[in-house]
Design a protein around this motif. Structure first.
Motif, PDB file in Angstrom:
ATOM      1  N   TRP A  63       0.827  -1.207   0.000  1.00  0.00           N
ATOM      2  CA  TRP A  63       0.000   0.000   0.000  1.00  0.00           C
ATOM      3  C   TRP A  63       0.860   1.254   0.000  1.00  0.00           C
ATOM      4  CZ3 TRP A  63      -4.035   1.275   4.403  1.00  0.00           C
ATOM      5  CH2 TRP A  63      -5.000   2.165   3.922  1.00  0.00           C
ATOM      6  N   LEU A  64       1.881   1.275   0.852  1.00  0.00           N
ATOM      7  CA  LEU A  64       2.777   2.427   0.894  1.00  0.00           C
ATOM      8  C   LEU A  64       3.500   2.604  -0.432  1.00  0.00           C
ATOM      9  CD1 LEU A  64       4.348   2.018   4.465  1.00  0.00           C
ATOM     10  CD2 LEU A  64       2.670   3.732   3.759  1.00  0.00           C
ATOM     11  N   ALA A  65       3.988   1.499  -0.996  1.00  0.00           N
ATOM     12  CA  ALA A  65       4.722   1.575  -2.264  1.00  0.00           C
ATOM     13  C   ALA A  65       3.821   2.046  -3.399  1.00  0.00           C
ATOM     14  CB  ALA A  65       5.328   0.207  -2.595  1.00  0.00           C
ATOM     15  N   ALA A  66       2.604   1.500  -3.456  1.00  0.00           N
ATOM     16  CA  ALA A  66       1.669   1.898  -4.506  1.00  0.00           C
ATOM     17  C   ALA A  66       1.290   3.358  -4.375  1.00  0.00           C
ATOM     18  CB  ALA A  66       0.431   1.015  -4.452  1.00  0.00           C
ATOM     19  N   THR A  67       1.058   3.813  -3.151  1.00  0.00           N
ATOM     20  CA  THR A  67       0.657   5.208  -2.926  1.00  0.00           C
ATOM     21  C   THR A  67       1.775   6.164  -3.322  1.00  0.00           C
ATOM     22  OG1 THR A  67      -0.796   4.513  -1.126  1.00  0.00           O
ATOM     23  CG2 THR A  67      -0.220   6.830  -1.204  1.00  0.00           C
ATOM     24  N   ALA A  68       3.015   5.788  -3.053  1.00  0.00           N
ATOM     25  CA  ALA A  68       4.148   6.615  -3.466  1.00  0.00           C
ATOM     26  C   ALA A  68       4.194   6.743  -4.988  1.00  0.00           C
ATOM     27  CB  ALA A  68       5.447   6.028  -2.943  1.00  0.00           C
ATOM     28  N   LYS A  69       3.935   5.658  -5.701  1.00  0.00           N
ATOM     29  CA  LYS A  69       3.923   5.706  -7.165  1.00  0.00           C
ATOM     30  C   LYS A  69       2.764   6.559  -7.678  1.00  0.00           C
ATOM     31  CE  LYS A  69       4.884   2.279  -9.795  1.00  0.00           C
ATOM     32  NZ  LYS A  69       4.880   0.979 -10.518  1.00  0.00           N
ATOM     33  N   LEU A  70       1.641   6.499  -6.995  1.00  0.00           N
ATOM     34  CA  LEU A  70       0.463   7.260  -7.403  1.00  0.00           C
ATOM     35  C   LEU A  70       0.664   8.768  -7.246  1.00  0.00           C
ATOM     36  CD1 LEU A  70      -2.175   4.890  -5.817  1.00  0.00           C
ATOM     37  CD2 LEU A  70      -2.144   5.533  -8.243  1.00  0.00           C
ATOM     38  N   ASN A  71       1.647   9.164  -6.461  1.00  0.00           N
ATOM     39  CA  ASN A  71       1.916  10.584  -6.252  1.00  0.00           C
ATOM     40  C   ASN A  71       2.582  11.246  -7.457  1.00  0.00           C
ATOM     41  OD1 ASN A  71       0.950  11.510  -3.755  1.00  0.00           O
ATOM     42  ND2 ASN A  71       2.545  10.401  -2.654  1.00  0.00           N
ATOM     43  N   LYS A  72       3.099  10.457  -8.367  1.00  0.00           N
ATOM     44  CA  LYS A  72       3.839  11.020  -9.493  1.00  0.00           C
ATOM     45  C   LYS A  72       2.881  11.662 -10.506  1.00  0.00           C
ATOM     46  CE  LYS A  72       7.580   7.666  -8.954  1.00  0.00           C
ATOM     47  NZ  LYS A  72       8.335   6.545  -9.572  1.00  0.00           N
ATOM     48  N   GLY A  73       3.375  12.673 -11.209  1.00  0.00           N
ATOM     49  CA  GLY A  73       2.584  13.307 -12.254  1.00  0.00           C
ATOM     50  C   GLY A  73       1.594  14.337 -11.753  1.00  0.00           C
ATOM     51  N   GLY A  74       1.775  14.817 -10.535  1.00  0.00           N
ATOM     52  CA  GLY A  74       0.901  15.857 -10.017  1.00  0.00           C
ATOM     53  C   GLY A  74      -0.345  15.354  -9.322  1.00  0.00           C
ATOM     54  N   ASP A  75      -0.583  14.046  -9.344  1.00  0.00           N
ATOM     55  CA  ASP A  75      -1.732  13.487  -8.644  1.00  0.00           C
ATOM     56  C   ASP A  75      -1.400  13.257  -7.174  1.00  0.00           C
ATOM     57  OD1 ASP A  75      -3.302  13.365 -10.979  1.00  0.00           O
ATOM     58  OD2 ASP A  75      -2.325  11.494 -11.572  1.00  0.00           O
ATOM     59  N   GLN A  76      -2.438  13.158  -6.358  1.00  0.00           N
ATOM     60  CA  GLN A  76      -2.276  12.915  -4.924  1.00  0.00           C
ATOM     61  C   GLN A  76      -2.551  11.442  -4.644  1.00  0.00           C
ATOM     62  OE1 GLN A  76      -3.957  14.709  -0.646  1.00  0.00           O
ATOM     63  NE2 GLN A  76      -4.635  15.601  -2.583  1.00  0.00           N
ATOM     64  N   GLY A  77      -1.547  10.737  -4.141  1.00  0.00           N
ATOM     65  CA  GLY A  77      -1.673   9.299  -3.948  1.00  0.00           C
ATOM     66  C   GLY A  77      -2.790   8.905  -3.014  1.00  0.00           C
ATOM     67  N   ILE A  78      -3.008   9.698  -1.974  1.00  0.00           N
ATOM     68  CA  ILE A  78      -4.089   9.437  -1.024  1.00  0.00           C
ATOM     69  C   ILE A  78      -4.465  10.744  -0.341  1.00  0.00           C
ATOM     70  CG2 ILE A  78      -2.545   8.878   0.911  1.00  0.00           C
ATOM     71  CD1 ILE A  78      -4.622   6.690   1.721  1.00  0.00           C
ATOM     72  N   TYR A  79      -5.735  10.892  -0.054  1.00  0.00           N
ATOM     73  CA  TYR A  79      -6.183  12.013   0.770  1.00  0.00           C
ATOM     74  C   TYR A  79      -6.595  11.418   2.111  1.00  0.00           C
ATOM     75  CZ  TYR A  79      -8.767  15.986   2.605  1.00  0.00           C
ATOM     76  OH  TYR A  79      -9.202  17.012   3.411  1.00  0.00           O
ATOM     77  N   LEU A  80      -5.792  11.686   3.133  1.00  0.00           N
ATOM     78  CA  LEU A  80      -6.053  11.160   4.472  1.00  0.00           C
ATOM     79  C   LEU A  80      -5.866  12.288   5.480  1.00  0.00           C
ATOM     80  CD1 LEU A  80      -6.628   8.751   6.359  1.00  0.00           C
ATOM     81  CD2 LEU A  80      -4.162   8.271   6.370  1.00  0.00           C
ATOM     82  N   PRO A  81      -6.952  12.874   5.978  1.00  0.00           N
ATOM     83  CA  PRO A  81      -6.829  13.955   6.963  1.00  0.00           C
ATOM     84  C   PRO A  81      -6.224  13.444   8.262  1.00  0.00           C
ATOM     85  CG  PRO A  81      -9.122  13.296   6.721  1.00  0.00           C
ATOM     86  CD  PRO A  81      -8.356  12.577   5.659  1.00  0.00           C
ATOM     87  N   GLY A  82      -5.645  14.354   9.011  1.00  0.00           N
ATOM     88  CA  GLY A  82      -4.888  13.965  10.195  1.00  0.00           C
ATOM     89  C   GLY A  82      -5.716  13.473  11.356  1.00  0.00           C
TER      90      GLY A  82
END
Length: 441
Positions: A194-213
């Motif tokens: 999940w962490l690895a996939a989310t990091a990849k999803l961050n590329k290209g200006g997209d946000q890998g995950i929206y998770l409020p604090g």
């Protein structure tokens, strides 16, 4: 899926009750239980009357924010009013924050709403005030013998049924299929994936995950995965345990995941509504109940065929992550001036027509076993049922609502995410939880 929870979403019942609910829900889905209890009454029933026999001009109904889509509320109102000439439904949407005091005040007033949606573990508190109508004699009429095993128990106090089970749900990951495909990733099975996939999803200006604090519902699942808890009862005395190594490990994973997105560290999933954030099209994932997909599509119809669901990943691939589960009941205040007519509304909301519509649109678990077929091919419900097998509840203390009302866990999370020492902040939060849970009510 008190509750859970709020509470913004879905307050919870006791752990044993919740596990019973979800084992039954998953089994009902797997077996596509469609058999044979008779259809429950729906909105086509006779026009309701007040206790005095007068047909009321208006019934006030309180639903909680985000429980239902605007479309399903409007369909229910239109169908009900058409089937009950002379009756007008004033459906009012309430915020979870501060709802406990608002309901308590309404029950003590001379002009209460006629029907109220409440978190299932709130029923006991409200019933104790004497302000909730006893509906035990209506259970058979409502098809109670077919209620999902365990779902009815939180609404039953000392053998009397005050709360009518309405639905249950838990959180999953809602994702943008187009963004996943563009990044070359597939739904992960483990936390590391999940962490690895989310990091990849961050590329290209997209946000890998929206998770409020301050999404403490999600944090709770990570803590339970580590073998920790929020509070434990030791010899009849409660103790907050956010400072244990297991709970701190859960918080550390939350920190790592949250850092991969741009979610605010000082607010929860309602501020701003995360469905609206996802609807902009550049967020790859949010953690929410499947029903949030309806709000997303309403805000951005272009995403209709791009939304997918998967269970929150666990530490290992053989088991999904633990989830915070919950649901809602319906109650009728003793102060309602239209109790008979209010019951007709409850009967319709708990009946086959509405339950089936709600299950299909919101991906909720319906209140009756024989309604399970309505969601058997629903991707969101399938993901939810997988997580349900490892569902948990908040500590079974009558004072837990006060912990939530004081934002103890939310404040701790923000401090831990904004430079505070997690261990030190966890000790402070645990001490506050201990104090609250051991305060005589």
């Amino acid at each position: 899926m008190r509750r859970r929870h709020p509470r913004q979403q879905f307050p919870l019942g006791s752990g044993d009750v919740r596990r019973g609910v979800w084992r039954a829900a998953a089994a009902a889905l797997a077996l596509a239980v469609l058999a044979a209890c008779g259809s429950s009454p729906d909105a086509s029933g006779p026009s309701g009357t007040s206790g005095s026999g007068q047909s009321p001009a208006k019934l006030t109904v309180w639903f909680m924010k985000d429980s239902l889509s605007d479309a399903i509320v409007q369909r229910f109102r239109t169908d009900y009013e058409r089937a009950h000439p002379g009756v007008t439904l004033d459906i009012q949407i309430q915020e979870w924050n501060g709802i406990g005091q608002k309901v308590t005040s309404a029950l003590a007033s001379n002009d209460a709403p006629d029907v109220i949606e409440v978190g299932n573990t709130q029923v006991a508190e409200y019933a104790a005030s004497g302000g909730v109508k006893d509906l035990t004699d209506k259970v058979a009429d409502l098809g109670g013998a077919d209620w999902l095993p365990g779902l009815a128990e939180p609404g039953k106090i000392d053998g009397r049924q005050y709360g009518i089970p309405w639905y249950a749900a838990n959180r999953v990951v809602i994702y943008n299929k187009e963004l996943f495909e563009k990044a070359g990733v597939t739904p992960p099975k483990t936390r590391d994936e999940w962490l690895a996939a989310t990091a990849k999803l961050n590329k290209g200006g997209d946000q890998g995950i929206y998770l409020p604090g301050q999404n403490w519902y999600t944090l709770s699942g990570f803590i339970w995965d580590e073998g920790g808890d929020l509070a434990v009862n030791e010899g009849g005395r409660w103790k907050g345990v956010l400072d244990t190594p297991q709970a701190l490990a859960g918080m550390d994973f939350y920190r790592r995941l949250q850092a991969l997105g741009k979610g605010p560290k000082d607010s929860d999933e309602a501020n701003p509504p995360q469905a609206d954030v996802f609807a902009k099209g550049d967020v790859a994932q949010i953690i929410a109940t499947p029903g949030n997909a309806t709000a997303i599509v309403t805000a951005n119809p272009d995403l209709k065929d791009k939304i997918g669901f998967f269970p929150i990943p666990g530490k290992t691939a053989d088991k999904p992550g633990a989830v915070f589960t919950g649901g809602s009941d319906l109650i009728i205040p003793e102060a309602s001036r239209n109790q008979d007519a209010a019951y007709e509304v409850v009967k319709a909301l708990a009946g086959e027509q509405f339950q089936t519509d709600m299950a299909k649109e919101m991906s909720y678990v319906p209140n009756r076993v024989s309604f399970a077929g309505a969601v058997q091919n629903n991707e969101g419900f399938t993901a939810m049922a997988a997580g349900a097998a490892v569902g948990h509840a908040t500590p079974n203390s009558p004072n837990w609502a006060a912990v939530e009302a004081r934002n103890v866990i939310k404040d701790y999370m923000t401090k831990a995410l904004t430079g505070g020492d997690p261990a030190a902040e966890a000790r402070k939060a645990s001490a506050t939880i201990t104090e609250i849970l051991n305060t005589a009510s």
